[in-house]
Design an enzyme around this catalytic site. Structure first.
Site, short mmCIF file in Angstrom:
data_model
loop_
_atom_site.label_atom_id
_atom_site.label_comp_id
_atom_site.label_asym_id
_atom_site.label_seq_id
_atom_site.Cartn_x
_atom_site.Cartn_y
_atom_site.Cartn_z
N MET A 84 24.80 -0.48 -20.45
CA MET A 84 25.86 -1.39 -20.90
C MET A 84 25.56 -2.01 -22.26
SD MET A 84 27.86 -0.94 -18.43
CE MET A 84 29.10 -2.23 -18.44
N ASN A 138 27.39 10.15 -23.13
CA ASN A 138 27.71 9.06 -22.21
C ASN A 138 28.77 9.52 -21.21
OD1 ASN A 138 27.88 6.29 -21.26
ND2 ASN A 138 29.80 6.10 -22.40
N HIS A 185 31.97 8.02 -18.93
CA HIS A 185 32.84 6.84 -18.86
C HIS A 185 33.91 7.08 -17.79
CE1 HIS A 185 34.72 3.20 -20.28
NE2 HIS A 185 35.87 3.82 -20.17
C1 GRF Z 1 29.62 4.73 -14.04
O1 GRF Z 1 30.90 4.52 -13.53
C2 GRF Z 1 29.66 5.24 -15.46
O2 GRF Z 1 30.77 6.01 -15.72
C3 GRF Z 1 29.72 3.96 -16.25
O3 GRF Z 1 28.86 3.09 -15.55
C4 GRF Z 1 28.85 3.42 -14.17
C5 GRF Z 1 27.43 3.56 -13.72
O4 GRF Z 1 27.34 3.70 -12.34
N1 GRF Z 1 29.36 4.19 -17.62
P1 GRF Z 1 25.96 4.07 -11.64
O5 GRF Z 1 24.96 2.98 -12.04
O6 GRF Z 1 25.53 5.41 -12.13
O7 GRF Z 1 26.26 4.05 -10.19
#
Ligand code: GRF
Length: 190
Positions: free
Chosen positions: A92, A109, A111
């Protein structure tokens, strides 16, 4: 099978991290996950990395004067491990110049929307609230913007009348867990 060395950057739960590791262990993804980079001390993903015996570099950005300072430390770790690709899976934080210029077109990345719709935080909630009937998942190269890099692959998903936020989140994540490893495998085999 030759394996490509990757580092995964994540800040949260780590379900995508988990899937990448299990696909690797199952021999379906020819990578070597050398390092987890996490900017949230205490995040669940760190424990997952520990369980798999994958080293992690955990930092708190507040302890540094600027982005360049912690990115230099990250870069040192990546170099030491000869990491070839950087995979952002729920990291993030925007990537800065230090890492972008060190890994041109080698940082990707995932998303949880069909970009360019719904960039930024809570993309699933944004899509749900907007009333669109179709959303999805995007894998893209990372540039200096927020979810703005060149798109590599996308998969669409219909939002059902019966969906609530939680069920939509589950269904989007199912797509992520399939699309991300497949896209990584495609990229590293090119
Ligand atoms: C996912 O939905 C990804 O697309 C976004 O952050 C979330 C991460 O989820 N960028 P996780 O920690 O892999 O469960």
């Amino acid at each position: 099978m030759e394996r490509t060395k990757i580092a995964v950057f994540a800040s949260g739960t780590g379900s995508n991290f988990d899937r990448i590791v299990t696909e690797m262990q199952g021999g379906r993804l020819s990578v070597d996950v050398c390092l987890l980079v996490c900017d949230k001390p205490g995040a669940a993903v760190i424990e997952k990395a520990d369980q798999y015996g994958i080293p992690s570099f955990v930092f708190d950005a507040k302890q540094y004067d600027k982005k360049e300072s912690f990115e230099r430390e990250i870069y040192e770790q990546l170099q030491k491990l000869e990491v070839e690709w950087v995979i952002l899976a729920g990291y993030m934080r925007l990537i800065g110049y230090t890492l972008l210029q060190a890994y041109p077109e080698r940082i990707i990345n995932i998303h949880p929307s069909l970009l360019p719709a719904f960039p930024g935080k809570d993309a699933i909630g944004q899509a749900f609230d907007s009333g669109v009937k179709v959303t999805g998942v995007t894998v893209h190269y990372v540039d200096e913007g927020m979810d703005t890099g060149k798109i590599i692959d996308q998969e669409a998903l219909r939002i059902l009348e019966t969906d609530d936020r939680a069920s939509l989140q589950r269904r989007v994540q199912e797509v992520e867990h399939r699309l991300f490893p497949a896209t990584i495998q495609k990229l590293i085999s090119e």
